[in-house]
Design a protein around this motif. Structure first.
Motif, PDB file in Angstrom:
ATOM      1  N   GLY A 138     -62.926  -2.019   8.065  1.00 34.45           N
ATOM      2  CA  GLY A 138     -61.842  -2.677   8.484  1.00 34.45           C
ATOM      3  C   GLY A 138     -60.677  -1.919   8.181  1.00 34.45           C
ATOM      4  N   GLY A 139     -61.250  -0.309   8.749  1.00 34.68           N
ATOM      5  CA  GLY A 139     -59.835   0.642   8.214  1.00 34.68           C
ATOM      6  C   GLY A 139     -59.072  -0.132  10.285  1.00 34.68           C
ATOM      7  N   GLY A 140     -58.328   1.041  10.806  1.00 42.70           N
ATOM      8  CA  GLY A 140     -57.888   0.964  11.525  1.00 42.70           C
ATOM      9  C   GLY A 140     -56.539   1.062  11.925  1.00 42.70           C
ATOM     10  N   LEU A 141     -55.737   0.626  13.165  1.00 43.99           N
ATOM     11  CA  LEU A 141     -54.486   1.284  13.811  1.00 43.99           C
ATOM     12  C   LEU A 141     -53.701  -0.162  13.181  1.00 43.99           C
ATOM     13  N   VAL A 142     -52.486   0.124  12.421  1.00 43.12           N
ATOM     14  CA  VAL A 142     -51.592  -1.021  12.518  1.00 43.12           C
ATOM     15  C   VAL A 142     -50.230   0.129  12.403  1.00 43.12           C
ATOM     16  N   GLN A 143     -49.164  -1.445  12.842  1.00 46.36           N
ATOM     17  CA  GLN A 143     -47.684  -0.729  12.825  1.00 46.36           C
ATOM     18  C   GLN A 143     -46.881  -1.100  11.625  1.00 46.36           C
ATOM     19  N   ALA A 144     -46.332   0.024  11.281  1.00 46.12           N
ATOM     20  CA  ALA A 144     -45.248   0.170   9.988  1.00 46.12           C
ATOM     21  C   ALA A 144     -44.846  -1.683   9.485  1.00 46.12           C
ATOM     22  N   GLY A 145     -45.338  -1.668   8.341  1.00 44.42           N
ATOM     23  CA  GLY A 145     -44.862  -2.893   7.670  1.00 44.42           C
ATOM     24  C   GLY A 145     -46.142  -4.335   7.899  1.00 44.42           C
ATOM     25  N   GLY A 146     -47.278  -3.752   8.155  1.00 46.42           N
ATOM     26  CA  GLY A 146     -48.054  -4.495   8.335  1.00 46.42           C
ATOM     27  C   GLY A 146     -49.504  -4.652   7.331  1.00 46.42           C
ATOM     28  N   SER A 147     -50.376  -5.376   7.970  1.00 47.85           N
ATOM     29  CA  SER A 147     -51.632  -5.248   6.686  1.00 47.85           C
ATOM     30  C   SER A 147     -52.881  -4.770   7.336  1.00 47.85           C
ATOM     31  N   LEU A 148     -53.753  -4.677   6.191  1.00 47.62           N
ATOM     32  CA  LEU A 148     -55.045  -4.428   7.021  1.00 47.62           C
ATOM     33  C   LEU A 148     -56.095  -4.468   4.903  1.00 47.62           C
ATOM     34  N   ARG A 184     -62.636  -8.560  -6.202  1.00 44.42           N
ATOM     35  CA  ARG A 184     -64.335  -8.186  -5.758  1.00 44.42           C
ATOM     36  C   ARG A 184     -64.652  -9.393  -6.016  1.00 44.42           C
ATOM     37  N   ASP A 185     -65.959  -9.837  -4.933  1.00 40.37           N
ATOM     38  CA  ASP A 185     -66.920 -10.691  -5.126  1.00 40.37           C
ATOM     39  C   ASP A 185     -68.164 -10.314  -5.549  1.00 40.37           C
ATOM     40  N   ILE A 186     -68.590 -10.489  -6.806  1.00 37.00           N
ATOM     41  CA  ILE A 186     -69.998 -10.189  -7.737  1.00 37.00           C
ATOM     42  C   ILE A 186     -71.024 -10.227  -6.527  1.00 37.00           C
ATOM     43  N   ALA A 187     -71.025 -11.501  -6.360  1.00 38.02           N
ATOM     44  CA  ALA A 187     -72.538 -12.203  -5.468  1.00 38.02           C
ATOM     45  C   ALA A 187     -72.371 -11.351  -4.427  1.00 38.02           C
ATOM     46  N   LYS A 188     -71.611 -10.417  -4.083  1.00 37.12           N
ATOM     47  CA  LYS A 188     -71.888  -9.974  -2.887  1.00 37.12           C
ATOM     48  C   LYS A 188     -71.577  -8.173  -2.601  1.00 37.12           C
ATOM     49  N   LYS A 189     -71.276  -7.972  -4.530  1.00 39.61           N
ATOM     50  CA  LYS A 189     -71.398  -6.783  -4.431  1.00 39.61           C
ATOM     51  C   LYS A 189     -70.047  -5.895  -3.497  1.00 39.61           C
ATOM     52  N   THR A 190     -69.377  -6.289  -3.166  1.00 44.89           N
ATOM     53  CA  THR A 190     -68.316  -6.082  -2.671  1.00 44.89           C
ATOM     54  C   THR A 190     -67.112  -5.818  -3.127  1.00 44.89           C
ATOM     55  N   VAL A 191     -66.656  -4.523  -2.788  1.00 45.88           N
ATOM     56  CA  VAL A 191     -65.112  -4.649  -3.048  1.00 45.88           C
ATOM     57  C   VAL A 191     -64.250  -4.714  -2.178  1.00 45.88           C
ATOM     58  N   TYR A 192     -62.520  -5.095  -2.083  1.00 42.94           N
ATOM     59  CA  TYR A 192     -61.331  -5.507  -1.256  1.00 42.94           C
ATOM     60  C   TYR A 192     -60.380  -4.781  -1.248  1.00 42.94           C
ATOM     61  N   LEU A 193     -59.638  -4.031  -1.036  1.00 47.07           N
ATOM     62  CA  LEU A 193     -58.829  -3.453  -0.823  1.00 47.07           C
ATOM     63  C   LEU A 193     -57.329  -4.170   0.385  1.00 47.07           C
ATOM     64  N   GLN A 194     -56.772  -4.720  -0.299  1.00 42.89           N
ATOM     65  CA  GLN A 194     -55.653  -5.647   0.604  1.00 42.89           C
ATOM     66  C   GLN A 194     -54.952  -4.717   0.172  1.00 42.89           C
ATOM     67  N   MET A 195     -53.848  -4.302   1.582  1.00 40.00           N
ATOM     68  CA  MET A 195     -52.739  -3.504   1.715  1.00 40.00           C
ATOM     69  C   MET A 195     -51.648  -4.124   2.299  1.00 40.00           C
ATOM     70  N   ASN A 196     -50.404  -4.072   1.996  1.00 39.53           N
ATOM     71  CA  ASN A 196     -49.354  -5.324   2.982  1.00 39.53           C
ATOM     72  C   ASN A 196     -48.499  -3.290   3.045  1.00 39.53           C
ATOM     73  N   SER A 197     -47.332  -4.107   4.269  1.00 42.02           N
ATOM     74  CA  SER A 197     -46.035  -3.264   4.045  1.00 42.02           C
ATOM     75  C   SER A 197     -46.811  -2.266   3.897  1.00 42.02           C
ATOM     76  N   LEU A 198     -47.566  -1.315   5.031  1.00 41.88           N
ATOM     77  CA  LEU A 198     -48.007  -0.581   5.322  1.00 41.88           C
ATOM     78  C   LEU A 198     -47.133   0.253   6.104  1.00 41.88           C
ATOM     79  N   GLN A 199     -46.646   1.795   5.803  1.00 37.65           N
ATOM     80  CA  GLN A 199     -45.815   2.843   5.899  1.00 37.65           C
ATOM     81  C   GLN A 199     -47.153   3.814   6.711  1.00 37.65           C
ATOM     82  N   PRO A 200     -46.122   4.591   7.555  1.00 41.59           N
ATOM     83  CA  PRO A 200     -46.714   5.918   8.190  1.00 41.59           C
ATOM     84  C   PRO A 200     -47.283   7.236   7.211  1.00 41.59           C
ATOM     85  N   GLU A 201     -46.663   7.155   5.761  1.00 40.04           N
ATOM     86  CA  GLU A 201     -47.280   7.982   4.771  1.00 40.04           C
ATOM     87  C   GLU A 201     -48.961   7.239   4.597  1.00 40.04           C
ATOM     88  N   ASP A 202     -49.350   6.368   4.428  1.00 35.10           N
ATOM     89  CA  ASP A 202     -50.111   5.521   3.820  1.00 35.10           C
ATOM     90  C   ASP A 202     -51.083   5.730   4.550  1.00 35.10           C
TER      91      ASP A 202
END
Length: 129
Positions: free
Chosen positions: A8-18, A72-90
């Motif tokens: 899920g990583g990548g390049l995003v503009q400031a203010g965007g989400s990943l 998290r999704d227990i069944a999938k043993k997966t954790v998610y990180l929703q990141m909003n209002s991203l800034q260059p310092e992120d």
């Protein structure tokens, strides 16, 4: 050995989400906590958020609370990180990690990477200004 697969990583503009994902299909712990850490170039690794396996407890770095959400999704043993209002310092490499959760596991464990047993390979997040 437990393999953690981040995506899920990548390049995003400031203010965007990943949204980052971390899957642990081979995880055998019946109770566990999963956390996200990040490391920017030239800086020390820092804690982001963590969550226990049933979602009843979440922990956030104060500086990220309100912009980042862990789930998290227990069944999938997966954790998610929703990141909003991203800034260059992120901009950083984001790592997920898993620890065997036991009674008494709390914020002191969550924020300290030394408590975690297994780590993912990391996924790059770059925020352009």
């Amino acid at each position: 050995q437990v393999q953690l697969v981040e995506s899920g990583g990548g390049l995003v503009q400031a203010g965007g989400s990943l949204r980052l994902s971390c899957a642990a299909p081979g995880l055998t712990f019946s109770t566990y906590a999963m956390g996200w850490f990040r490391q920017a170039p030239g800086k020390e690794r820092e804690f982001a958020p963590a969550i226990n396996w049933n979602g009843c407890n979440t922990y956030y770095a104060d500086s990220l609370k309100g912009r980042f959400t862990i789930s998290r999704d227990i069944a999938k043993k997966t954790v998610y990180l929703q990141m909003n209002s991203l800034q260059p310092e992120d901009t950083a490499v984001y790592y997920c990690a898993v620890d065997h959760w036991t009674a008494g596991w709390g914020r002191a464990n969550a924020i300290d990477g030394r408590y975690y047993d297994y780590w993912g390979q990391g996924t790059q997040v770059t925020v352009s200004s």
